[in-house]
Write a protein that holds these residues in place. Structure first.
Motif, PDB file in Angstrom:
ATOM      1  N   LEU A 190      -0.579  41.150  -3.973  1.00  0.00           N
ATOM      2  CA  LEU A 190      -0.157  39.716  -4.723  1.00  0.00           C
ATOM      3  C   LEU A 190      -0.504  39.326  -6.184  1.00  0.00           C
ATOM      4  O   LEU A 190       0.093  38.807  -6.700  1.00  0.00           O
ATOM      5  CB  LEU A 190      -0.618  38.772  -3.496  1.00  0.00           C
ATOM      6  N   TYR A 191      -1.746  39.646  -6.149  1.00  0.00           N
ATOM      7  CA  TYR A 191      -2.440  39.641  -7.734  1.00  0.00           C
ATOM      8  C   TYR A 191      -1.678  40.243  -8.809  1.00  0.00           C
ATOM      9  O   TYR A 191      -1.430  39.500  -9.809  1.00  0.00           O
ATOM     10  CB  TYR A 191      -3.763  39.557  -7.632  1.00  0.00           C
ATOM     11  N   SER A 192      -1.326  41.207  -8.300  1.00  0.00           N
ATOM     12  CA  SER A 192      -0.562  42.259  -9.336  1.00  0.00           C
ATOM     13  C   SER A 192       0.658  41.730  -9.447  1.00  0.00           C
ATOM     14  O   SER A 192       1.195  41.664 -10.587  1.00  0.00           O
ATOM     15  CB  SER A 192      -0.528  43.639  -8.810  1.00  0.00           C
ATOM     16  N   LEU A 193       1.396  41.000  -8.409  1.00  0.00           N
ATOM     17  CA  LEU A 193       2.754  40.696  -8.664  1.00  0.00           C
ATOM     18  C   LEU A 193       2.595  39.331  -9.704  1.00  0.00           C
ATOM     19  O   LEU A 193       3.460  39.208 -10.492  1.00  0.00           O
ATOM     20  CB  LEU A 193       3.307  40.319  -7.288  1.00  0.00           C
ATOM     21  N   LEU A 194       1.747  38.500  -9.049  1.00  0.00           N
ATOM     22  CA  LEU A 194       1.560  37.274  -9.775  1.00  0.00           C
ATOM     23  C   LEU A 194       1.180  37.309 -11.230  1.00  0.00           C
ATOM     24  O   LEU A 194       1.933  36.837 -12.194  1.00  0.00           O
ATOM     25  CB  LEU A 194       0.298  36.481  -9.306  1.00  0.00           C
ATOM     26  N   LEU A 223       4.468  38.410 -13.182  1.00  0.00           N
ATOM     27  CA  LEU A 223       5.232  37.498 -13.275  1.00  0.00           C
ATOM     28  C   LEU A 223       5.046  36.450 -14.387  1.00  0.00           C
ATOM     29  O   LEU A 223       5.671  36.137 -15.094  1.00  0.00           O
ATOM     30  CB  LEU A 223       5.500  36.677 -12.094  1.00  0.00           C
ATOM     31  N   PHE A 224       3.599  36.160 -14.457  1.00  0.00           N
ATOM     32  CA  PHE A 224       3.062  35.368 -15.609  1.00  0.00           C
ATOM     33  C   PHE A 224       3.345  36.011 -17.035  1.00  0.00           C
ATOM     34  O   PHE A 224       3.714  35.417 -17.801  1.00  0.00           O
ATOM     35  CB  PHE A 224       1.654  35.288 -15.594  1.00  0.00           C
ATOM     36  N   ALA A 225       3.147  37.398 -17.095  1.00  0.00           N
ATOM     37  CA  ALA A 225       3.241  38.284 -18.289  1.00  0.00           C
ATOM     38  C   ALA A 225       4.626  38.121 -18.727  1.00  0.00           C
ATOM     39  O   ALA A 225       4.992  37.999 -19.906  1.00  0.00           O
ATOM     40  CB  ALA A 225       2.856  39.740 -18.178  1.00  0.00           C
ATOM     41  N   LEU A 226       5.595  38.148 -17.728  1.00  0.00           N
ATOM     42  CA  LEU A 226       7.156  38.197 -17.825  1.00  0.00           C
ATOM     43  C   LEU A 226       7.478  36.688 -18.401  1.00  0.00           C
ATOM     44  O   LEU A 226       8.280  36.551 -19.492  1.00  0.00           O
ATOM     45  CB  LEU A 226       7.786  38.258 -16.630  1.00  0.00           C
TER      46      LEU A 226
END
Length: 81
Positions: free
Chosen positions: A9-13, A16-19
């Motif tokens: 989940l942290y990796s996904l967030l 997403l933030f970097a995108l």
């Protein structure tokens, strides 16, 4: 196993933030350009105050930031004196 799911989940967030960060940066720069244009020109009644509030307030919401700047450039610029 729970730690692995939280890591995912942290990796996904993070991804997403970097995108979304470059888009937010572009929106912020366009907001600064809009504010400079609003403050340089004269408007009728309290339209200047309303546009400043809309453009500044839109920086807190990503999607509305883009919409508010498009609205200003399409509608607000026509309201100048």
């Amino acid at each position: 196993m729970l730690a692995f799911n939280l890591y995912g989940l942290y990796s996904l967030l993070y991804e997403l933030f970097a995108l979304l960060l470059p888009f937010y940066g572009i929106g912020f720069i366009v907001s600064i350009i809009s504010l400079i244009d609003i403050l340089k020109n004269k408007f009728e009644n309290n339209d200047k105050l309303i546009w400043v509030i809309v453009v500044l307030g839109s920086n807190f919401l990503f999607v509305f930031n883009i919409v508010a700047n498009i609205l200003y450039f399409e509608i607000g610029r026509k309201q100048k004196i």
